[in-house]
Design a protein around this motif. Sequence first.
Motif, mmCIF file in Angstrom:
data_model
loop_
_atom_site.group_PDB
_atom_site.id
_atom_site.type_symbol
_atom_site.label_atom_id
_atom_site.label_comp_id
_atom_site.label_asym_id
_atom_site.label_seq_id
_atom_site.Cartn_x
_atom_site.Cartn_y
_atom_site.Cartn_z
ATOM 1 N N HIS A 157 7.011 -20.891 28.234
ATOM 2 C CA HIS A 157 5.639 -20.652 27.781
ATOM 3 C C HIS A 157 5.529 -19.604 26.680
ATOM 4 C CE1 HIS A 157 4.417 -23.088 31.180
ATOM 5 N NE2 HIS A 157 5.130 -22.306 31.978
ATOM 6 N N PRO B 47 9.967 -28.008 29.559
ATOM 7 C CA PRO B 47 9.218 -27.600 30.761
ATOM 8 C C PRO B 47 9.600 -26.199 31.232
ATOM 9 C CG PRO B 47 10.013 -29.844 30.989
ATOM 10 C CD PRO B 47 10.652 -29.294 29.749
ATOM 11 N N ASP C 149 6.246 -26.198 24.538
ATOM 12 C CA ASP C 149 5.885 -27.141 25.590
ATOM 13 C C ASP C 149 6.760 -28.396 25.593
ATOM 14 O OD1 ASP C 149 4.918 -28.387 23.341
ATOM 15 O OD2 ASP C 149 2.808 -28.265 23.924
#
Length: 260
Positions: free
Chosen positions: A163, A160, A157
């Motif tokens: 994930h 940006p 994180d």
Amino acid sequence: MHPWYQLPTAITRFIADASLTADDIGESPCSVYRFSKGGENFFLKTSPPVLAPTTYSVKREAQALQWLSGRIGVPELVAVVDNEYGEAMITRAVLGKPLSARIEAGQPVSHLFLEALRQLQGIPIKDCPLHAGAAIRLKELEYLVSKGLHDQEYVLDQWPGLHDEQDLLRQLRATMPEEDLVFAHGDLGDSNLFVDANDQLYFIDLGRAGIADRWMDIAFAHRNLREDVSGKVADEFLKSLPYVDEPAKREFFMQLDELF
């Protein structure tokens, strides 16, 4: 560690009746043990067969030690052997203390990181047999992820849009840098850089060493200073370099390292 019977005979003969003590500093999946013999200190390091194609390979690190001997300060390789259970090597302990000890004591270390970079990047690479460029390391990471051997405690994180592992791999493929090749340690940090009372440097954990972009080692040193000293000192370190900063390259190598 491997059961005693799984270690190569040459290794068990050298260790004999010495007592092994686990050394759990670092995050490598290899097993490392300290022992003493004849008044000298040694390390035993082993890696399983599944890691043979990677920079965690003990045989690869032994090759690095052999090639670097006489070029910079590195551990003396005593023995390296492999069998069906994996690879094993014994090295003699280097002099001095890890750079982390100076950081903990509040002593300046930026000049030692700069000297480490000078020594490493000053090694001629024309005949170097060790290659650790971005494409090679990315292929290694893909292998580790496919086998579930990557670091499971990653933090994405901070970047940006990233994930999971596949997001990171796609990002790395898309941002592969044009490389300025030099000799690199590959994991240059305060636990892998030792210094004696006369500021003589010794480098350990050289499994990732080889021809690579100069900003890989810089990125590691900068992160180390930022996290363990201060952001101000880290920024001053970058300004002390004899070339203009390349933040995109530093970010690439930090992302590449996140799953190792």
